[in-house]
Design an enzyme around this catalytic site. Sequence first.
Site, PDB file in Angstrom:
ATOM      1  CB  SER A 139     -11.112  50.785  33.921  1.00 42.27           C
ATOM      2  OG  SER A 139     -10.563  49.496  34.147  1.00 42.27           O
ATOM      3  CE1 TYR A 152      -8.806  50.530  28.771  1.00 39.76           C
ATOM      4  CE2 TYR A 152      -8.218  49.414  30.814  1.00 39.76           C
ATOM      5  CZ  TYR A 152      -9.180  49.907  29.953  1.00 39.76           C
ATOM      6  OH  TYR A 152     -10.517  49.772  30.267  1.00 39.76           O
TER       7      TYR A 152
END
Length: 236
Positions: A139, A152
């Site tokens: 990501s 995250y």
Amino acid sequence: MIDGKVAYITGGTKGIGYGIAKSLLEKGMKVAITGRSLQSAVKAAEALSTDPSKVLALESDVSSLASEKKAVEAVIAHFGKLDVVVANAGVGHFASIEDLTEQLWKETIDTNLTGVFNTVKAGIDPLKQTKGYIITIASLAGTNFFENASAYNASKFGLVGFTQAVMLDLRKYGIKVTTIMPGSVATYFNNHVPNDADAWKIQPEDIGELVINILQMNPRTLPSKIEVRPSMPPGK
């Protein structure tokens, strides 16, 4: 040529994983997809193709190395080989460090980082036989930190570093390794339901097209880390 090659895709029941599976099938590849439950994997597989010689549904928990090894063994038993591993399964828990629980931290790291380690470890030996390809789905959060994303960000920063090191470890065997770092994608991630308002976002099939381009690139060239983002986000 990628026609007839076999791909193993974790988290392939929806979103990016499903989009990649669909794109690869359209190019003549065979795919195995995993879900957290066999029921969800079977449902997705049936939507992709009714031909069991082209798609295989599997249940696997990426946080367990034994589970991933069992899944890869099932792929080999069904298709006879493994050419591509796409480590896509992931979760997102977002909260201030003050509110982030140990359980949510552990689930995030166990799935997004340790889970990829398990998938890669399970696939190395068969990929040596085919001089195959490993693609991890990271990501932009693996390079851009933001508020309420300590778990995250940590998982994706770690995933990017892990994948780049694995690329150096495995290229001597002819195994290529790439990490893809998408920005906003129209998926079900973090309980979101894709809708018309997501038209500006990257679509799952766009990531599928990117995977195809990577696999078809001249073998002498390796795109080891790819950032991909919406071309025209709102307000830009």
